[in-house]
Design an enzyme around this catalytic site. Structure first.
Site, PDB file in Angstrom:
ATOM      1  N   GLY A   1      17.872 -90.737 -58.959  1.00 31.12           N
ATOM      2  CA  GLY A   1      16.954 -89.576 -59.267  1.00 31.12           C
ATOM      3  C   GLY A   1      16.921 -89.473 -60.566  1.00 31.12           C
ATOM      4  NE  ARG A   2      22.159 -87.654 -64.128  1.00 33.13           N
ATOM      5  CZ  ARG A   2      23.338 -87.961 -63.693  1.00 33.13           C
ATOM      6  NH1 ARG A   2      23.614 -88.839 -62.759  1.00 33.13           N
ATOM      7  NH2 ARG A   2      24.250 -86.768 -63.339  1.00 33.13           N
TER       8      ARG A   2
ATOM      9  CG  PHE B   1      16.176 -80.089 -66.002  1.00 31.51           C
ATOM     10  CD1 PHE B   1      15.320 -79.170 -65.653  1.00 31.51           C
ATOM     11  CD2 PHE B   1      15.816 -81.585 -66.782  1.00 31.51           C
ATOM     12  CE1 PHE B   1      13.985 -79.707 -65.507  1.00 31.51           C
ATOM     13  CE2 PHE B   1      14.448 -81.781 -66.697  1.00 31.51           C
ATOM     14  CZ  PHE B   1      13.569 -81.005 -66.148  1.00 31.51           C
ATOM     15  CD  GLU B   2      17.112 -84.305 -62.588  1.00 30.33           C
ATOM     16  OE1 GLU B   2      17.457 -85.721 -62.452  1.00 30.33           O
ATOM     17  OE2 GLU B   2      15.930 -84.133 -61.962  1.00 30.33           O
ATOM     18  N   GLY B   3      22.027 -82.742 -65.974  1.00 28.80           N
ATOM     19  CA  GLY B   3      22.943 -83.321 -66.846  1.00 28.80           C
ATOM     20  C   GLY B   3      22.574 -83.112 -68.142  1.00 28.80           C
TER      21      GLY B   3
END
Length: 646
Positions: free
Chosen positions: A293-294, A424-426
């Site tokens: 997804g990343r 975002f997302e880490g």
């Protein structure tokens, strides 16, 4: 009657790390180029020859890209979305009709079944027309309901929800809470078993797509009880369920068209059949979903790089200073070179990682994380350099430029839009720690008990013996390698082209140096290694540069043998690698020569108030209110701002 909600967990740092570790994928069942790189082993065979999509994947992918481009050019007004901070319903409905909601969903469920490579190309294309649309589609498919259902859903769940996700229903992912970000051990939202249902209570923050979503993936804590293992668990929740309230639509410095909000869940009944996977598997589902997804974030960065290169080229040729185009002034030319070479490398990293994900031959958890980390940092730098090249016009809005008769170039907007990718997302800081944990996994597997204060002497003795065997075999291999032989990788120096073989030899040598540095640090700091976040961040950044260099060289060779752009690709790869090598040398130097200890002292002084005098002489324009909003479970007292796409 459902049980009362649990109080927010109070956990120690060690307990929080244990929760994260338990959710991490433990086994390595497939080879990983990046994992081997951090261990000092340059496995070129894992990425060269460059993997390629099948002819059928190309046909379907290109066919959809053509339709998507036509739609974007005819129906998407990015400037309108920026001004009104909203994607028009007719645009979203048009994307639904195209099948864009189901790009990654299997055709048997009504989706398009595109590969990761073409899914990313589609996100890059639509994101260049409007970054907000790119986020809507990626949040729905990369971290929303389709991906976790694909990996962990039951056949019944796939039959029920995937057709809706493919054509009509938008999904959102709800993990973050007002006081819980990258530390899920403190997750406060609860899911209390009650007969055949669970009753959910809690507040979720920054729910991208949450304002318009029809389906939610909610992470909630199930209390341990008779017949219930408990733990953080994933649920599918219908947005129109009683007790679901979107309390606020958040506004941001960039990506103004995204539908991101605050969602309150009060006594929301969810059937047990809507639980994804077993109880306690929620974090593992989330982390596994993010492995691929990343890759949606690097896709947006590649698109931004391509656009920035186009604008830099056209503007720098048209704008003259001191008798010649600004592109011919070295200070500007260096920025253009950086944009071109780095964009080439970003696309190389993205396509290589995506194709490896499609083939499923390699474990790409580190590659995907490195791609996200490297692209988000470099994409931001590219946009910043474009603003600088444009000068005052780079700081001026597109609407203002248009109003006074000039081309409406949204350079300042892309800078604002890209800034969130580093968060975002880490966030970059969390990605450093996540990748570092994976990078030292082999060491912890054989020697972890040696540095664990809770292990017994017998456990430590056994770990010491195992470590001795491992390091006796591993360390000698870090002394010398093919990177020291002048003719190694000779296929990457064809006649009439720049010498890329020298860069592969550099990667091989420095992969061994990186592994030696990591081993030395573990020997020096042992159990305190996990607190050396500055050191770990530099280790990961070196690995990211080496990975990007490898991907750029392999892509250049692919283009040389399959297109008419081989010579230009080789030049771009050579330039990127030389720029990257300068950064690598600086990072290696900063491993041991840095201000980390001094920084910690200053931070202690700042928090202790020793420097408050330095803050005098300004006025704080911040408003009143708590630093973190109250998220006490209970009924909503606000209007529901959830809206249906009409």
């Amino acid at each position: 009657m459902s049980a009362p909600p649990l109080k927010k967990p109070v956990v120690t740092e060690r307990e929080a790390r244990q929760v994260a570790e338990a959710a991490r994928e433990q086994a390595w069942r497939k080879p990983s180029f990046a994992k081997e790189l951090f261990l000092g082993r340059f496995r070129l065979d894992l990425i060269h020859p460059h993997p390629l999509p099948t002819d059928e994947a190309v046909r379907r992918g290109e066919q959809f890209l053509t339709k998507l481009r036509d739609f974007c050019e005819a129906k998407v007004d990015g400037a309108l979305i920026e001004r009104e901070a909203r994607i028009p319903d007719e645009v979203i409905n048009g994307l639904k009709e195209l099948g864009a909601l189901g790009m990654k969903i299997d055709p048997k469920y009504g989706g398009l079944g595109l590969t990761q490579v073409y899914y990313n190309k589609a996100l890059a294309l639509v994101g260049s027309a409007s970054p907000a649309i790119g986020v809507l589609l990626s949040a729905h498919q990369s971290i929303g309901l389709p991906q976790p259902l694909k990996l962990f859903g039951s056949p019944e769940q796939k039959e029920k929800f995937l057709p809706r996700c493919a054509r009509t229903d938008i999904s959102a992912f709800l993990l973050t809470e007002p006081d819980v970000g990258s530390d899920p051990a403190r997750l406060a939202t609860t899911a209390v078993p009650d007969g055949d249902d669970y009753v959910l209570d809690g507040v979720k923050l920054w729910t991208t797509n949450g304002v318009v979503a029809d389906l939610l993936v909610v992470m909630a804590r199930v209390p341990k009880s008779d017949g219930h293992k408990g733990g953080i668990t994933a649920f599918v929740v219908e947005t129109d369920s009683p007790g679901v309230t979107v309390e606020n639509r958040n506004a941001f410095m960039g990506l103004r068209g995204i539908e991101n909000g605050v969602t309150r869940l009060h006594q929301v009944r969810v059937p047990a059949a809507h639980r994804i996977g077993p109880e306690g598997a929620g974090l593992k589902i989330a982390l596994t979903t993010l492995n691929t997804g990343r890759l949606s974030l690097p896709a947006s960065c590649v698109a931004a790089g391509k656009w920035c290169l186009k604008i830099a080229r056209e503007w720098s040729a048209a704008r003259e200073q001191w008798g010649k185009p600004v592109a011919h002034h070295e200070a500007v030319g260096q920025k253009i070179s950086f944009i071109a070479a780095t964009t080439f490398a970003l696309e190389a990293v993205l396509d290589l990682s995506s194709q490896m994900a499609d083939e499923d031959r390699n474990d790409i958890r580190i590659e995907g994380a490195l791609a996200k980390l490297f692209a988000s940092e470099m994409g931001w730098r590219i946009a910043d350099e474009l603003v600088q090249i444009r000068g005052g016009r780079g700081f001026e809005t597109a609407d203002s430029l248009r109003a006074r008769g000039e081309r409406a170039v949204p350079a300042e907007q892309i800078l604002r839009d890209l800034r969130i990718n580093r968060i975002f997302e880490g966030s970059t800081e969390i990605m450093h720690l996540l990748i570092a944990r994976e990078a030292v996994d082999a060491h912890l597997s054989v020697a972890g008990d040696l540095i664990d204060p809770e292990k017994s002497l017998s456990d430590k003795a056994k770990a010491g013996a195992n470590a001795g065997v491992f390091y006796a075999k591993w360390l000698p291999k870090l002394v010398a390698g093919p990177g020291q032989l002048p003719r190694t990788y000779g296929d990457f120096h064809p006649a009439g082209h720049p010498d890329l073989a020298t860069h592969l030899r550099y990667v091989e040598r420095n992969a061994r140096k990186l592994a030696r540095s990591t081993f030395y640090a573990m020997s020096r700091w042992q159990g305190r290694m996990e607190t050396k976040q500055g050191f770990l961040g530099r280790i990961v950044d070196i690995g990211a540069e080496l990975f990007a260099m490898s991907a750029a060289v392999v892509r250049a060779e692919l283009l040389r043998t399959t297109t008419d752009h081989g010579r230009e690709a080789y030049q771009l790869a050579d330039t990127f690698c030389r720029q990257s090598r300068i950064r690598v040398e600086e990072l290696f130097g900063r491993l041991w020569n840095n201000t980390d200890d001094l920084d910690r002292k200053v931070v202690k002084g700042v928090l202790g108030g020793a420097y408050e005098w330095l803050e005098q002489g300004v006025i704080d324009p911040s408003g009143e209110g708590p630093w973190i909003a109250d998220a006490t479970p209970g009924p909503s007292e606000k209007e529901n701002v959830h809206r249906r796409i009409r």
